[in-house]
Design an enzyme around this catalytic site. Structure first.
Site, PDB file in Angstrom:
ATOM      1  N   GLY A  33     -59.751   1.391 -49.489  1.00 14.07           N
ATOM      2  CA  GLY A  33     -59.254   1.161 -48.139  1.00 14.07           C
ATOM      3  C   GLY A  33     -60.371   1.040 -47.130  1.00 14.07           C
ATOM      4  O   GLY A  33     -61.538   0.923 -47.493  1.00 14.07           O
ATOM      5  N   ASN A  34     -60.018   1.032 -45.859  1.00 10.35           N
ATOM      6  CA  ASN A  34     -61.016   0.947 -44.793  1.00 10.35           C
ATOM      7  C   ASN A  34     -60.571   1.808 -43.613  1.00 10.35           C
ATOM      8  O   ASN A  34     -59.473   2.358 -43.614  1.00 10.35           O
ATOM      9  CB  ASN A  34     -61.237  -0.521 -44.390  1.00 10.35           C
ATOM     10  CG  ASN A  34     -59.989  -1.164 -43.841  1.00 10.35           C
ATOM     11  OD1 ASN A  34     -59.547  -0.848 -42.750  1.00 10.35           O
ATOM     12  ND2 ASN A  34     -59.399  -2.065 -44.613  1.00 10.35           N
TER      13      ASN A  34
END
Ligand code: CTP
Ligand code: CA
Length: 227
Positions: A33-34
């Site tokens: 993810g980010n």
């Protein structure tokens, strides 16, 4: 001007905005993810609704409250986000890709939790490219005159990279942020230059994400009005 002093210049328009950041699943409990929170995309949704637009917000893993008056659609991975954006863009006057989309995803999804047992050295993670949603939306133009807007976070030679990206993506407007260790992700404020395919450059000084959102809608509204 309307009751809140806002010009309802997007009345009768349908705008579609992606927000947040994708998660690319590895197994049922893990993902890549980010750090995107969705703040800029949600600010775009709130300001568009305040200007009279019908708003579809495609939200990817944001914990923010649903903006009043927006239709909120959830999308987890890049591929889900692509599906939701293509569907919503079919009758949109403007589409804005504010979400942080993972460029790559794990090549395989393990349907059961990956165990460390028996793996002395961890297996390398094989990645494959995700679809480029912005480039696809710009190439498709589900409706004539549809305005397509992208965002880009760059670290050095920001404007040159921004111009090249605008051309590569084929969008009408590209909002370029300069990012650093503490800038942009999760912050309440933003500073940007909005590049236009027509060669225009609009500097937006440091300020709240709502202010940048309103400047983006000014540029979109002018293009929709054929100015
Ligand atoms: N974007 C997209 N689909 C992707 C990657 C990015 O739609 N698979 C969109 C983002 O939502 C953003 C714009 O493209 O609006 C620019 O994203 P950015 O990450 O800056 O561009 P990339 O083309 O991925 O280039 P790079 O990460 O190599 O700089
Ligand atoms: Ca990228």
């Amino acid at each position: 001007r309307g009751p809140e002093g806002v010009r309802p210049d997007l009345t009768g328009r349908h705008v579609v905005i992606s927000a947040g950041g994708t998660r690319e699943p590895l197994d049922p409990v893990r993902f890549l993810g980010n750090r995107s929170t969705g703040k800029q995309g949600y600010a775009l949704a709130r300001t568009a609704a305040a200007r009279g637009a019908r708003v579809t917000l495609v939200s990817s893993n944001s914990a923010l409250p649903d903006p009043a008056g927006a239709d909120v659609v959830r999308a987890d991975s890049a591929r889900e986000l692509r599906e939701a954006m293509v569907a919503a863009a079919a009758d949109a006057d403007a589409v804005v890709m504010a979400a942080a989309v993972a460029d790559f995803r794990p090549a395989t999804y393990a349907p059961g939790k990956i165990k460390k047992k028996g793996q002395e050295a961890p297996a390398p993670l094989e990645l494959v490219r995700n679809p480029d949603i912005l480039a696809e939306l710009a190439a498709r133009r589900a409706r004539p005159g549809q305005i397509v807007v992208g965002f880009a976070a760059e670290t050095d030679d920001v404007l040159a990279h921004g111009r090249a990206k605008l051309a590569a993506k084929g969008c009408d407007l590209l909002v370029v942020n300069e990012v650093g260790a503490s800038k942009t992700f999760g912050s309440e404020e933003n500073e940007a230059v909005v590049l236009g395919a027509d060669g225009s450059e609009t500097a937006v000084p440091h300020g709240p994400k709502e202010g940048l959102a309103d400047r983006v809608w000014d540029l979109v509204a002018a293009r929709l009005a054929g100015e």
